[in-house]
Design a protein around this motif. Structure first.
Motif, mmCIF file in Angstrom:
data_model
loop_
_atom_site.group_PDB
_atom_site.id
_atom_site.type_symbol
_atom_site.label_atom_id
_atom_site.label_comp_id
_atom_site.label_asym_id
_atom_site.label_seq_id
_atom_site.Cartn_x
_atom_site.Cartn_y
_atom_site.Cartn_z
ATOM 1 N N SER A 1 -0.794 5.229 3.861
ATOM 2 C CA SER A 1 -0.464 6.156 2.771
ATOM 3 C C SER A 1 -1.403 7.348 2.754
ATOM 4 O O SER A 1 -0.994 8.471 2.438
ATOM 5 N N GLU A 2 -2.678 7.117 3.115
ATOM 6 C CA GLU A 2 -3.686 8.181 3.053
ATOM 7 C C GLU A 2 -3.415 9.322 4.029
ATOM 8 O O GLU A 2 -3.886 10.450 3.809
ATOM 9 N N VAL A 3 -2.703 9.032 5.111
ATOM 10 C CA VAL A 3 -2.473 10.078 6.112
ATOM 11 C C VAL A 3 -1.020 10.529 6.168
ATOM 12 O O VAL A 3 -0.677 11.417 6.946
ATOM 13 N N ASP B 1 3.395 3.249 20.951
ATOM 14 C CA ASP B 1 3.434 2.224 21.994
ATOM 15 C C ASP B 1 3.633 0.866 21.329
ATOM 16 O O ASP B 1 2.687 0.200 20.920
ATOM 17 N N PHE B 2 4.891 0.433 21.229
ATOM 18 C CA PHE B 2 5.212 -0.827 20.573
ATOM 19 C C PHE B 2 4.885 -2.053 21.439
ATOM 20 O O PHE B 2 5.118 -3.178 21.008
ATOM 21 N N SER B 3 4.355 -1.851 22.631
ATOM 22 C CA SER B 3 3.903 -2.991 23.419
ATOM 23 C C SER B 3 2.545 -3.499 22.928
ATOM 24 O O SER B 3 2.098 -4.567 23.345
ATOM 25 N N ARG B 4 1.907 -2.737 22.047
ATOM 26 C CA ARG B 4 0.637 -3.153 21.453
ATOM 27 C C ARG B 4 0.902 -3.856 20.122
ATOM 28 O O ARG B 4 1.881 -3.549 19.439
ATOM 29 N N PRO B 5 0.018 -4.765 19.723
ATOM 30 C CA PRO B 5 0.210 -5.427 18.429
ATOM 31 C C PRO B 5 -0.004 -4.453 17.276
ATOM 32 O O PRO B 5 -0.671 -3.420 17.425
ATOM 33 N N SER B 6 0.544 -4.798 16.125
ATOM 34 C CA SER B 6 0.449 -3.897 14.972
ATOM 35 C C SER B 6 -0.978 -3.794 14.439
ATOM 36 O O SER B 6 -1.272 -2.915 13.637
ATOM 37 N N THR B 7 -1.863 -4.677 14.874
ATOM 38 C CA THR B 7 -3.259 -4.628 14.437
ATOM 39 C C THR B 7 -4.047 -3.543 15.149
ATOM 40 O O THR B 7 -5.182 -3.256 14.781
ATOM 41 N N VAL C 1 0.385 -0.850 5.409
ATOM 42 C CA VAL C 1 -0.207 -0.358 6.654
ATOM 43 C C VAL C 1 -1.666 -0.022 6.354
ATOM 44 O O VAL C 1 -2.002 1.079 5.898
ATOM 45 N N SER C 2 -2.541 -0.994 6.569
ATOM 46 C CA SER C 2 -3.960 -0.820 6.233
ATOM 47 C C SER C 2 -4.782 -1.906 6.901
ATOM 48 O O SER C 2 -4.266 -2.978 7.257
ATOM 49 N N GLU C 3 -6.064 -1.646 7.064
ATOM 50 C CA GLU C 3 -6.982 -2.650 7.599
ATOM 51 C C GLU C 3 -7.083 -3.835 6.644
ATOM 52 O O GLU C 3 -7.223 -4.984 7.074
ATOM 53 N N ALA C 4 -7.009 -3.560 5.337
ATOM 54 C CA ALA C 4 -7.094 -4.648 4.352
ATOM 55 C C ALA C 4 -5.927 -5.610 4.511
ATOM 56 O O ALA C 4 -6.095 -6.835 4.412
ATOM 57 N N PHE C 5 -4.743 -5.084 4.778
ATOM 58 C CA PHE C 5 -3.574 -5.954 4.964
ATOM 59 C C PHE C 5 -3.747 -6.797 6.229
ATOM 60 O O PHE C 5 -3.400 -7.985 6.250
ATOM 61 N N ILE C 6 -4.305 -6.198 7.272
ATOM 62 C CA ILE C 6 -4.555 -6.939 8.515
ATOM 63 C C ILE C 6 -5.544 -8.069 8.267
ATOM 64 O O ILE C 6 -5.360 -9.195 8.758
ATOM 65 N N GLU C 7 -6.582 -7.800 7.500
ATOM 66 C CA GLU C 7 -7.580 -8.836 7.208
ATOM 67 C C GLU C 7 -6.971 -10.010 6.457
ATOM 68 O O GLU C 7 -7.345 -11.166 6.674
ATOM 69 N N ARG C 8 -6.000 -9.721 5.583
ATOM 70 C CA ARG C 8 -5.386 -10.794 4.796
ATOM 71 C C ARG C 8 -4.356 -11.595 5.587
ATOM 72 O O ARG C 8 -4.225 -12.802 5.404
ATOM 73 N N THR C 9 -3.603 -10.929 6.461
ATOM 74 C CA THR C 9 -2.437 -11.578 7.080
ATOM 75 C C THR C 9 -2.508 -11.690 8.604
ATOM 76 O O THR C 9 -1.689 -12.385 9.199
ATOM 77 N N LEU D 1 -2.614 3.481 12.949
ATOM 78 C CA LEU D 1 -1.788 2.283 12.835
ATOM 79 C C LEU D 1 -0.358 2.697 12.490
ATOM 80 O O LEU D 1 -0.146 3.716 11.818
ATOM 81 N N VAL D 2 0.607 1.900 12.929
ATOM 82 C CA VAL D 2 1.995 2.165 12.556
ATOM 83 C C VAL D 2 2.754 0.840 12.581
ATOM 84 O O VAL D 2 2.519 -0.016 13.434
ATOM 85 N N SER D 3 3.642 0.671 11.625
ATOM 86 C CA SER D 3 4.388 -0.590 11.500
ATOM 87 C C SER D 3 5.630 -0.584 12.369
ATOM 88 O O SER D 3 6.104 0.463 12.820
ATOM 89 N N HIS D 4 6.169 -1.791 12.587
ATOM 90 C CA HIS D 4 7.509 -1.922 13.175
ATOM 91 C C HIS D 4 8.397 -2.682 12.196
ATOM 92 O O HIS D 4 7.950 -3.135 11.139
ATOM 93 N N GLY D 5 9.666 -2.821 12.535
ATOM 94 C CA GLY D 5 10.627 -3.438 11.630
ATOM 95 C C GLY D 5 10.479 -4.953 11.527
ATOM 96 O O GLY D 5 10.025 -5.619 12.460
ATOM 97 N N GLN D 6 10.918 -5.492 10.402
ATOM 98 C CA GLN D 6 10.877 -6.944 10.183
ATOM 99 C C GLN D 6 11.649 -7.694 11.262
ATOM 100 O O GLN D 6 11.257 -8.787 11.690
ATOM 101 N N GLY D 7 12.749 -7.116 11.698
ATOM 102 C CA GLY D 7 13.571 -7.776 12.701
ATOM 103 C C GLY D 7 13.057 -7.633 14.120
ATOM 104 O O GLY D 7 13.623 -8.223 15.046
#
Length: 246
Positions: free
Chosen positions: A199-201, A83-89, A177-185, A108-114
């Motif tokens: 990566s773990e899953v 569901d890409f209508s939700r934020p990546s966080t 793709v991690s909680e740590a990355f979300i905390e930083r950015t 969690l799942v990422s979307h494209g830079q563009g």
């Protein structure tokens, strides 16, 4: 000798009582009315099952995913929904085992830079756009590539995602793709259009989906919603009801 009319008058009430006695209990009450109620469509039943398994997901997104899957492959064993209508966080990827009626992953799942920053808003089928694509995909084989263990995807919707293989849009693991990355950015890292996971899953998740399973990616894009062949399928809810009643 009693007349035929008198016999009818005499036996009429008895016949009615006999018929009531012979009528099975199941036919009493509203059963006859209920028997004429259309059966629930198979895609609707699947949507209800998905909603029970993933109550935190948007039921409308799951309804559309169920409709698209039923159109493409009613016998499918596994389905992933993004569901890409939700934020990546937020966790916005669900993987379902349809045969066992189990939720295998909520991730969690990422979307494209563009496609956007924390929120995705732009999608395309264009090479080098670094944008994610919408619609229904069939999964292909897994392989070891530059992003590690990965899963090839075949886009099934012409003009919407059918260049996914050519664009090398694959599912893979990523350290961004991690909680740590979300905390930083304040968001996940972004890919070149790939649905990247933790990566773990990555290995067990990809193994659950490889080899002719399905991925449905959603965003409330009016043009896609109106034109998708899988969302306007002839085997839609009305057709499903006829099949269910046969």
């Amino acid at each position: 000798m009693p007349s035929l009319r008198s016999l009818r008058r005499a036996t009429g009430p008895l016949l009615a009582v006999a018929l009531m006695t012979l009528t099975p209990p199941a036919l009493s009450g509203n059963f006859l009315a209920q028997a004429h109620t259309p059966a629930a469509a198979p895609s609707s039943l699947l949507a209800q099952r998905l909603t029970r398994l993933a109550p935190n997901a948007d039921p409308e997104v799951l309804r559309l995913a169920a409709r698209a899957l039923h159109c493409a492959d009613p016998e499918a064993e596994r389905l992933a929904v993004i569901d890409f209508s939700r934020p990546s966080t937020e966790e916005r990827l669900w993987v379902f085992d349809l045969r066992q009626a189990r939720l295998l992953f909520r991730e969690l799942v990422s979307h494209g830079q563009g496609s956007g920053d924390a929120m995705a808003s732009d999608f395309s089928n264009t090479p080098d756009s670094h944008q994610s694509s919408l619609g229904l995909f069939r999964t292909l084989n897994s392989y070891q590539g530059s992003n590690g263990y990965s899963l090839r995807l075949e886009g099934l919707e012409p003009g919407v995602n059918d260049l996914a293989f050519e664009r090398a849009i694959v599912m893979h693991g990523a350290d961004y793709v991690s909680e740590a990355f979300i905390e930083r950015t304040g968001r996940l890292g972004r890919s070149h259009g790939c649905p990247a996971v933790r990566s773990e899953v990555a290995v067990p998740l990809i193994d659950s989906l490889k080899d002719s399973q399905y991925l449905f990616t959603y965003y409330p894009d009016p043009e896609w919603l109106a034109q998708s062949e899988f969302l306007r399928c002839p085997r839609g809810d009305q057709g499903d009801q006829r099949l269910a009643m046969q």
